[in-house]
Scaffold this motif. Structure first.
Motif, short mmCIF file in Angstrom:
data_model
loop_
_atom_site.label_atom_id
_atom_site.label_comp_id
_atom_site.label_asym_id
_atom_site.label_seq_id
_atom_site.Cartn_x
_atom_site.Cartn_y
_atom_site.Cartn_z
N GLN A 30 0.82 -1.22 0.00
CA GLN A 30 0.00 0.00 0.00
C GLN A 30 0.85 1.27 0.00
O GLN A 30 0.58 2.21 -0.75
CB GLN A 30 -0.94 0.01 1.21
N ALA A 31 1.89 1.31 0.81
CA ALA A 31 2.71 2.52 0.94
C ALA A 31 3.47 2.83 -0.34
O ALA A 31 3.95 3.97 -0.51
CB ALA A 31 3.68 2.36 2.10
N ASP A 32 3.60 1.88 -1.25
CA ASP A 32 4.37 2.07 -2.47
C ASP A 32 3.53 2.52 -3.66
O ASP A 32 4.08 2.83 -4.72
CB ASP A 32 5.12 0.79 -2.83
N PHE A 33 2.22 2.53 -3.50
CA PHE A 33 1.36 3.03 -4.58
C PHE A 33 1.51 4.54 -4.67
O PHE A 33 1.73 5.23 -3.68
CB PHE A 33 -0.10 2.69 -4.30
N SER A 34 1.39 5.07 -5.89
CA SER A 34 1.47 6.52 -6.10
C SER A 34 0.29 6.97 -6.95
O SER A 34 -0.32 6.16 -7.66
CB SER A 34 2.79 6.88 -6.78
N THR A 48 -3.69 14.33 -12.77
CA THR A 48 -4.81 15.23 -13.06
C THR A 48 -6.09 14.64 -12.50
O THR A 48 -6.15 13.46 -12.13
CB THR A 48 -4.98 15.46 -14.57
N ASN A 49 -7.15 15.47 -12.49
CA ASN A 49 -8.44 14.97 -12.01
C ASN A 49 -9.17 14.16 -13.08
O ASN A 49 -10.29 13.71 -12.87
CB ASN A 49 -9.31 16.12 -11.53
N GLN A 50 -8.52 13.94 -14.23
CA GLN A 50 -9.12 13.09 -15.26
C GLN A 50 -8.94 11.61 -14.93
O GLN A 50 -9.67 10.77 -15.45
CB GLN A 50 -8.49 13.39 -16.62
N ARG A 51 -7.95 11.33 -14.10
CA ARG A 51 -7.73 9.95 -13.66
C ARG A 51 -7.41 9.96 -12.18
O ARG A 51 -6.36 10.46 -11.76
CB ARG A 51 -6.58 9.30 -14.43
N ILE A 52 -8.32 9.43 -11.38
CA ILE A 52 -8.15 9.42 -9.93
C ILE A 52 -8.05 7.97 -9.47
O ILE A 52 -9.03 7.22 -9.50
CB ILE A 52 -9.31 10.13 -9.22
N SER A 53 -6.86 7.56 -9.10
CA SER A 53 -6.60 6.21 -8.59
C SER A 53 -5.15 6.18 -8.12
O SER A 53 -4.44 7.19 -8.17
CB SER A 53 -6.85 5.14 -9.66
N MET A 54 -4.70 5.02 -7.67
CA MET A 54 -3.32 4.82 -7.25
C MET A 54 -2.75 3.66 -8.06
O MET A 54 -3.46 2.70 -8.35
CB MET A 54 -3.24 4.51 -5.76
N THR A 55 -1.47 3.75 -8.42
CA THR A 55 -0.89 2.69 -9.25
C THR A 55 0.47 2.24 -8.73
O THR A 55 1.16 2.96 -8.02
CB THR A 55 -0.74 3.14 -10.71
N LEU A 56 0.82 1.02 -9.14
CA LEU A 56 2.10 0.42 -8.79
C LEU A 56 2.54 -0.43 -9.98
O LEU A 56 1.78 -1.28 -10.46
CB LEU A 56 1.94 -0.47 -7.55
#
Length: 199
Positions: A30-34, A48-56
């Protein structure tokens, strides 16, 4: 008039054991997602607010297992999507986590691999989440194009656990907003975004 590009959904894509292991791995990292980024026209990737999520990007030992499963069914996918046969190159992977308010506005996935610079041909999304599901929404909407003689409407696909969606990378699509207030990270909507590149 409108045209909807072919897509397919495969249920029970991975074994229950492997699916759970990937979910456990996501929780542990979890801590490594950006924050997710977007880019267009070869420009710099931006939050941007066009894509709101976290990725790894690092899927560790699970990357090869996912690629192996995709390669095993790739010929059938190419045929069912009515894509001209091509030599498969890199399979790009990205783990994505979607909490409350996560979304991705209408877009296409055409792009090139950052190392090989070969184009994306097929997009695949593998969905997984804890059960029972703690979020709602987050459907994948396949949009139409105003061409052809068909008269069809956009299609919303439910992100069912342990299912894989495949579609041409040039097909317009959208991730509808996720509703998950006060839901723990481990219970978010998780997906492995996959892109098959031409060799």
């Amino acid at each position: 008039m409108a045209k909807l590009f072919p897509f397919l959904q495969i249920h029970d894509f991975l074994s229950d054991k492997l699916s759970k292991e990937i979910l456990d791995y996501a929780e542990a990292r979890q801590a490594d997602f950006s924050p997710s980024t977007t880019s267009s026209g070869g420009g710099m990737a931006m939050v941007t607010n066009q894509r709101i999520s976290m990725t790894l990007k690092d899927l560790a030992e699970f990357g090869p297992a996912i690629r192996e499963n995709i390669l095993a069914i790739a010929p059938g996918i190419i045929e069912q999507l009515k894509i001209s046969p091509f030599e498969i190159g890199e399979i790009e992977l990205q783990l994505a986590a979607h909490g409350d308010g996560a979304l991705f506005v209408t877009h296409i996935d055409t792009g090139v691999h950052e190392k090989s610079e070969k184009p994306r041909i097929i997009s695949l999304v593998y969905y997984m989440h804890t059960q029972p599901k703690k979020f709602s929404g987050g459907h994948l909407r396949m949009h139409t194009l105003p061409i052809g003689e068909d008269d069809v409407q956009p299609v919303d696909i439910t992100p069912d656990h342990n299912s894989l969606i495949a579609f041409p990378s040039f097909a317009p699509h959208e991730v509808l907003p996720v509703v998950a207030p006060n839901v723990a990270f481990k219970d978010w909507r998780f997906a492995v975004n996959c892109w098959i590149h031409r060799a």
